[in-house]
Write a protein that holds these residues in place. Structure first.
Motif, PDB file in Angstrom:
ATOM      1  N   LEU A 612      27.442 -21.557   0.842  1.00  0.00           N
ATOM      2  CA  LEU A 612      27.290 -20.984   2.181  1.00  0.00           C
ATOM      3  C   LEU A 612      26.509 -19.677   2.158  1.00  0.00           C
ATOM      4  N   ASP A 613      26.487 -19.029   0.990  1.00  0.00           N
ATOM      5  CA  ASP A 613      25.676 -17.809   0.856  1.00  0.00           C
ATOM      6  C   ASP A 613      24.205 -18.125   0.671  1.00  0.00           C
ATOM      7  N   HIS A 614      23.889 -19.381   0.415  1.00  0.00           N
ATOM      8  CA  HIS A 614      22.498 -19.783   0.175  1.00  0.00           C
ATOM      9  C   HIS A 614      21.651 -19.456   1.400  1.00  0.00           C
ATOM     10  N   LYS A 615      20.431 -19.003   1.155  1.00  0.00           N
ATOM     11  CA  LYS A 615      19.580 -18.541   2.256  1.00  0.00           C
ATOM     12  C   LYS A 615      19.172 -19.665   3.209  1.00  0.00           C
ATOM     13  N   HIS A 616      19.277 -20.941   2.751  1.00  0.00           N
ATOM     14  CA  HIS A 616      18.912 -22.051   3.627  1.00  0.00           C
ATOM     15  C   HIS A 616      20.112 -22.698   4.307  1.00  0.00           C
ATOM     16  N   ALA A 617      21.312 -22.177   4.067  1.00  0.00           N
ATOM     17  CA  ALA A 617      22.507 -22.751   4.696  1.00  0.00           C
ATOM     18  C   ALA A 617      22.431 -22.651   6.226  1.00  0.00           C
ATOM     19  N   ARG A 618      21.632 -21.708   6.722  1.00  0.00           N
ATOM     20  CA  ARG A 618      21.477 -21.545   8.179  1.00  0.00           C
ATOM     21  C   ARG A 618      20.956 -22.824   8.829  1.00  0.00           C
ATOM     22  N   PHE A 619      20.178 -23.631   8.062  1.00  0.00           N
ATOM     23  CA  PHE A 619      19.614 -24.855   8.645  1.00  0.00           C
ATOM     24  C   PHE A 619      20.660 -25.958   8.768  1.00  0.00           C
ATOM     25  N   LEU A 620      21.713 -25.887   7.977  1.00  0.00           N
ATOM     26  CA  LEU A 620      22.837 -26.795   8.150  1.00  0.00           C
ATOM     27  C   LEU A 620      23.507 -26.517   9.498  1.00  0.00           C
ATOM     28  N   CYS A 621      23.640 -25.234   9.815  1.00  0.00           N
ATOM     29  CA  CYS A 621      24.208 -24.835  11.115  1.00  0.00           C
ATOM     30  C   CYS A 621      23.298 -25.253  12.263  1.00  0.00           C
ATOM     31  N   LEU A 622      21.997 -25.065  12.080  1.00  0.00           N
ATOM     32  CA  LEU A 622      21.050 -25.416  13.137  1.00  0.00           C
ATOM     33  C   LEU A 622      21.024 -26.924  13.363  1.00  0.00           C
ATOM     34  N   GLY A 623      21.099 -27.708  12.272  1.00  0.00           N
ATOM     35  CA  GLY A 623      21.139 -29.158  12.415  1.00  0.00           C
ATOM     36  C   GLY A 623      22.300 -29.598  13.284  1.00  0.00           C
ATOM     37  N   LEU A 624      23.449 -28.960  13.086  1.00  0.00           N
ATOM     38  CA  LEU A 624      24.620 -29.279  13.909  1.00  0.00           C
ATOM     39  C   LEU A 624      24.389 -28.878  15.361  1.00  0.00           C
ATOM     40  N   GLY A 625      23.776 -27.722  15.576  1.00  0.00           N
ATOM     41  CA  GLY A 625      23.499 -27.257  16.939  1.00  0.00           C
ATOM     42  C   GLY A 625      22.549 -28.184  17.685  1.00  0.00           C
ATOM     43  N   LEU A 626      21.532 -28.703  16.974  1.00  0.00           N
ATOM     44  CA  LEU A 626      20.540 -29.558  17.624  1.00  0.00           C
ATOM     45  C   LEU A 626      21.154 -30.866  18.125  1.00  0.00           C
ATOM     46  N   LEU A 627      22.198 -31.331  17.457  1.00  0.00           N
ATOM     47  CA  LEU A 627      22.867 -32.561  17.897  1.00  0.00           C
ATOM     48  C   LEU A 627      23.367 -32.451  19.334  1.00  0.00           C
ATOM     49  N   PHE A 628      23.730 -31.236  19.733  1.00  0.00           N
ATOM     50  CA  PHE A 628      24.339 -31.033  21.048  1.00  0.00           C
ATOM     51  C   PHE A 628      23.422 -30.236  21.985  1.00  0.00           C
ATOM     52  N   LEU A 629      22.121 -30.299  21.736  1.00  0.00           N
ATOM     53  CA  LEU A 629      21.168 -29.519  22.529  1.00  0.00           C
ATOM     54  C   LEU A 629      21.265 -29.887  24.004  1.00  0.00           C
ATOM     55  N   GLY A 630      21.657 -28.907  24.829  1.00  0.00           N
ATOM     56  CA  GLY A 630      21.725 -29.099  26.274  1.00  0.00           C
ATOM     57  C   GLY A 630      22.915 -29.905  26.759  1.00  0.00           C
ATOM     58  N   LYS A 631      23.912 -30.147  25.914  1.00  0.00           N
ATOM     59  CA  LYS A 631      25.034 -31.022  26.285  1.00  0.00           C
ATOM     60  C   LYS A 631      26.262 -30.255  26.764  1.00  0.00           C
ATOM     61  N   MET A 632      26.199 -28.969  26.845  1.00  0.00           N
ATOM     62  CA  MET A 632      27.255 -28.112  27.396  1.00  0.00           C
ATOM     63  C   MET A 632      28.624 -28.375  26.763  1.00  0.00           C
ATOM     64  N   GLU A 633      29.613 -28.726  27.580  1.00  0.00           N
ATOM     65  CA  GLU A 633      31.000 -28.757  27.097  1.00  0.00           C
ATOM     66  C   GLU A 633      31.254 -29.873  26.081  1.00  0.00           C
ATOM     67  N   LYS A 634      30.311 -30.781  25.864  1.00  0.00           N
ATOM     68  CA  LYS A 634      30.518 -31.847  24.881  1.00  0.00           C
ATOM     69  C   LYS A 634      30.569 -31.298  23.450  1.00  0.00           C
ATOM     70  N   ALA A 635      30.146 -30.062  23.282  1.00  0.00           N
ATOM     71  CA  ALA A 635      30.168 -29.454  21.951  1.00  0.00           C
ATOM     72  C   ALA A 635      31.462 -28.699  21.669  1.00  0.00           C
ATOM     73  N   ASP A 636      32.391 -28.651  22.623  1.00  0.00           N
ATOM     74  CA  ASP A 636      33.582 -27.813  22.480  1.00  0.00           C
ATOM     75  C   ASP A 636      34.426 -28.187  21.265  1.00  0.00           C
ATOM     76  N   ALA A 637      34.601 -29.487  21.034  1.00  0.00           N
ATOM     77  CA  ALA A 637      35.433 -29.922  19.911  1.00  0.00           C
ATOM     78  C   ALA A 637      34.825 -29.487  18.587  1.00  0.00           C
ATOM     79  N   MET A 638      33.523 -29.681  18.431  1.00  0.00           N
ATOM     80  CA  MET A 638      32.832 -29.261  17.213  1.00  0.00           C
ATOM     81  C   MET A 638      32.895 -27.746  17.056  1.00  0.00           C
TER      82      MET A 638
END
Length: 951
Positions: A612-638
């Motif tokens: 998680l300290d790896h400098k590219h770990a941020r893209f793992l977070c972004l990949g998860l965010g893109l799954l719910f792009l514009g979906k509002m409350e559907k991301a609440d559980a995640m």
């Protein structure tokens, strides 16, 4: 109305004649004492004209007659009340007087250009009439009920200006009258001595202003019942009386060109679907109604309300035969189920083609059943040919070298020469790498350049290691959208002995396939084997290539290849994991896929501290965010799951996910939450604050009011916040103005490019590139040339300047990376996702773009699109036409037929469109199939066109 004046005077003559002049004076004095709020100027006889004085006296006489009815004693029985009332009715005076007042009010308020005289003259007697109405009791006799209802009608109109707003008297009297009428039945309710045809349901006879006033009180009453009366908003029975009025007022508004008020009322009572039942909506007004609904949808924070609005607009468009616009609404709803329904309901072949062109521009994965021609259009197989035709028509086919872009000769001072010589010898590999990207961006889609495509070119070997990878991958950008020709050029590098060259070729296969659907699926076939191999760099390149090639497609085969990379926890390389997760995010962008989302969250939870300290770990977070792009409350559980991760990256992931989920919604509460994250003054471990700043832009992007407010907020952040926040502000500014070089924003970024902090300056330089991408903006070009001279000795800054120059001249000025299209009403999710990849990479530029993962810049190809307007016939053959191109003007709610553009110029297609440009057809000879003139537009001959005779 003039026909009503004669009967009114005849009806009043009997009443007036019965009173002597002396009696009139006495009664006038008594009325003046009763009227507490009377305007003294109107009581002075010398200030009134003879006509007004006559009207005033006539109305006062009528009120006198009405108030002469005995007031029922408290202990009177219903029978006594009925007898008294019957006696009065027998005289006929009360009913006649009431008809006089009603007729005067209706004729005066039907067109309210000034305060109506009857309203002024009756103002002193409002309380008297209220007492009279209250004293009539509640008997069930038909004549008495009719009389009460008619007085209630009059009082409802008078209460519009005389009753207290909080009491909603106008509505209460109207509802009371409606109940009386309904109890009596149709025949009795509509019978009257009134000479005019009277229908108690026709509120329009009382004037437009009365209908508007009543609509306002209905909205307040509805809210009060929901909030304080605990009524269920979905239960029509609880609001039956209000909805009956709504069903009268809304058609009246639509008939009288007040569509905005009609929609507002239905939104207030949460019954927008009733628009579909209104017969008055036709081809003359549906466009204004749908446009207003579409603009209002931008301010809906509740997902269900938003869906109802867009669905209503879709059905209205479809009901009026506008299938192209209905498809735009289906895409705005992001509903894969609605697309085939709308497409199949259209029977016109040309319109179907136009709809498929729109699907292709939106990067839709939809497959048309049993129609290869339409599938080719949706798969953008025609795009490369049309783009090259555009380039030939504009005479820009000749390839450009990086030096053509740098224009070093324009700034060759002695000092610059010395600096250039030094930097050229010290860091030539970095300079060549920058030139590789500039060459790729500038010649993107043209299929030829002067560095990579010539025979016996040695440019590939002027780069080192990872630089060779990006150089080989640049072929993918050069042959963008041209799969067959591009594969032939790239194929030879797939068998190179150099791993970096092979990796670059693999990435090139993905890049040139981006946004284009091919029956052979070459990207999947060629890259599959490399994902399962042992080479680290091949895995990274193949994962990135698949992400670019299948962006937005939700391809399960590709997902099954990438998921094992993400789920691997034994001796896993975090770079491979992160790039695979990012590819999955861009492939399933906005799809909310549970299996992919679950895998990414699980990997985040199971990762070690070091990973998680790896400098590219941020893209793992972004990949998860893109799954719910514009979906509002559907991301609440995640979101809840991500917050359980015990590492500082948890905050970064949570904010990334939340801001992606509310992307483009303009949600003010979420913006405030992000601003709250910035109140803490941190100098380290503040990555979550940086992504919160970008998140503010992401949530308001595409919405003018929100964007202006965000600009003001960013100005404060630059003045008062710590460095980690300041560093991300240039990137946030750029996201608000992608391919749109706004003067004020460019000015701000230009100042920040000279900031003492290196990261702020580098991000500002990259921001200039994003803001001006594909525009060839001369002002930005001059600024970047100056910066290349200023930072001649600084390799990192100079690399950023070169990339910005490449973006500025992208596609030789024929392309845009703006995610918005279809008159800025639709957002291309893969394009927005690819921009976020770049922005998140810039948050740690030293560890990503300035290190060994500079090939992430090729994600820009997912956002690249020609900014052209080409007119074609039904066979997709070019058909030049005259068009007017100017700045778009907002026409929502504007009366008449306002101009949709201003400051226009007339051109013959093909033409280039800017970010805020709008085009309209400049000739009546042709008709466009779609309503939006962007990209490729299909035209038909106008059957009603008559050519002008030439003498």
């Amino acid at each position: 109305m003039g026909s009503e004046e004669k009967p009114v005077s005849e009806l009043t003559s009997d009443v007036v004649k019965k009173e002597t002049e002396e009696e009139k004076k006495k009664k006038s004095i008594s009325f003046q004492k009763k009227g507490k709020d009377e305007d003294t100027s109107l009581t002075q006889s010398d200030t009134l004209s003879d006509e007004d004085r006559d009207l005033k006296e006539r109305l006062e006489s009528c009120v006198t007659t009405l108030t002469g009815i005995p007031i029922f004693p408290p202990d009177a029985t219903d029978q006594q009340k009925l007898e008294i009332k019957a006696a009065e009715d027998a005289k006929g005076l009360a009913a006649t007087s009431l008809n006089v007042i009603a007729t005067e009010l209706r004729t005066a308020t039907s067109s309210m250009t000034a305060v109506p005289k009857p309203l002024k003259f009756l103002r002193p007697h409002y309380s008297t009439l209220c007492e009279c109405h209250a004293g009539l009791g509640s008997g069930s006799d038909g004549a008495a009920s009719l009389f009460r209802a008619r007085i209630g009608d009059v009082l409802s109109v008078l209460s519009m200006t005389m009753g207290a707003a909080s009491e909603r008297k106008s509505l209460q009297y109207r509802l009371g009258s409606m109940r009386e009428y309904q109890a009596m039945g149709e025949e009795v309710a509509n019978s009257s001595d009134d000479p005019s045809d009277y229908d108690y349901r026709d509120l329009g006879t009382w004037g437009h202003e009365y209908s508007r006033s009543l609509a306002g009180e209905i909205g307040s009453e509805y809210s009060d019942r929901v909030n304080n009366g605990n009524c269920d908003p979905d239960d029509d029975a609880a609001f039956a009386d209000l909805l009956e009025l709504v069903d009268v007022i809304v058609p009246f508004h639509v008939r009288h060109n007040a569509e905005v008020e009609a929609v507002d009322l239905l939104v207030e009572v949460q019954r927008l679907k009733r628009l579909l039942q209104i017969e008055e909506i036709d081809e003359s007004n549906y466009g204004r109604i749908c446009l207003y609904i579409l603009r209002m949808a931008s301010f809906m924070s509740d997902p269900e309300d938003l869906e109802e609005m867009l669905t209503t607009a879709l059905e209205l468009y479809r009901k009026n035969g506008q299938h192209f616009d209905a498809l735009r609404m289906a895409l705005r709803l992001n509903s894969d189920d609605l697309i085939p329904d709308v497409l199949n309901s259209c029977k016109d072949p040309a319109t179907k083609k136009q709809m498929c062109i729109l699907l292709g521009r939106h990067r839709s994965a939809y497959v048309v059943e049993d129609d290869d021609d339409l599938n080719e259009i949706v798969g953008n197989e025609h795009l490369s040919g049309q783009f090259l035709n555009l380039a030939r028509d504009l005479d820009v086919m000749d390839p450009k070298t990086p030096e053509d872009i740098y224009k070093s000769h324009l700034a060759e001072t002695g000092g610059f020469n010395r600096r250039r010589d030094v930097s050229g010898t010290v860091d030539s590999a970095r300079a060549n790498l920058a030139s590789t990207f500039v060459n790729a961006f500038v010649n993107a889609g043209f299929g030829q350049d002067k560095l990579m495509t010539p025979e016996n070119s040695d440019w590939l070997y002027k780069n080192k290691d990872h630089g060779m990878m990006s150089a080989a991958a640049s072929l993918g950008a050069i042959f963008l959208w041209n799969v067959e020709v591009g594969l032939n050029q790239v194929d030879k590098f797939l068998y190179s002995s150099e791993d970096y060259v092979k990796a670059g070729a693999a990435l090139a296969v993905g890049i040139l396939s981006g946004g284009v659907r091919n029956d052979g699926d070459p990207a999947l076939a060629l890259l599959e084997q490399h994902l399962e191999g042992d080479s680290h760099i091949m895995k990274c390149a193949s994962a990135t290539g698949l992400g670019i090639a299948y962006a937005g497609s939700a391809n399960e085969e590709v997902a099954n290849l990438l998921l094992p990379l993400v789920e691997n926890t034994e001796n896993a390389d975090m770079l491979e994991v992160s790039l695979a997760a990012l590819a999955l995010g861009i492939i399933y962008v906005g799809k909310c896929d549970d299996s992919v989302g679950g895998a990414l969250v699980q990997r985040l939870m199971e990762a070690s501290e070091a990973e998680l300290d790896h400098k590219h770990a941020r893209f793992l977070c972004l990949g998860l965010g893109l799954l719910f792009l514009g979906k509002m409350e559907k991301a609440d559980a995640m979101l809840e799951a991500v917050r359980t991760v015990e590492h500082k990256i948890s905050k970064y992931a949570a904010i990334t996910l939340e801001t992606c989920a509310y992307a483009g919604t303009g949600n003010v509460l979420k913006v405030q939450e992000m601003l709250h994250q910035l109140t803490e003054h941190l100098t380290e471990d503040a990555e979550h604050q940086a992504v919160a700043v970008i998140g503010i832009s992401l949530m308001v992007v595409g919405e003018d009011v929100g964007s202006e407010m965000a600009l003001r907020a960013f100005d404060h952040l630059l003045h008062y916040c710590e460095l980690p926040i300041k560093r991300s502000v240039p990137l946030a500014l750029a996201l608000l103005h992608v391919s749109q070089p706004d003067y004020a924003v460019i000015d701000t970024l230009s100042r920040l490019t000279h900031d003492p902090d290196a990261e702020i300056a580098q991000n500002a330089i990259m921001g200039l590139g994003v803001c001006s991408a594909g525009t060839n903006n001369s002002r930005v070009a001059g600024l970047l040339r100056q910066l290349s001279e200023f930072y001649g000795k600084d390799a990192g800054h100079l690399f950023c300047v070169r990339i910005a120059q490449g973006l500025l001249h992208m596609g030789k000025g024929l392309m845009t990376i703006s995610p918005f299209h279809s008159d800025r009403t639709l957002t291309c999710a893969p394009a927005l996702g690819s921009l976020l990849v770049f922005l998140h990479a810039c948050l740690d530029m030293k560890g990503t773009l300035l290190d060994k993962t500079h090939y992430l810049l090729y994600y820009f190809t997912c956002a690249m699109s020609p900014r052209m307007l080409i007119t074609v016939d039904e066979d997709m053959t070019w058909k030049p036409a005259t068009v007017r191109v100017g700045q778009a003007v907002e026409t929502v709610g504007v009366a008449g037929r306002p101009k949709s553009i201003t400051g226009f110029q007339t051109h013959t297609t093909p033409v280039l469109l800017g970010a805020k440009d709008r085009a309209e057809l400049g000739t009546e000879e042709f008709l466009t199939v779609g309503s939006i003139l962007e990209g490729i537009v299909i035209m038909k001959d106008n059957p009603d066109f008559v050519p002008e005779e030439t003498s």
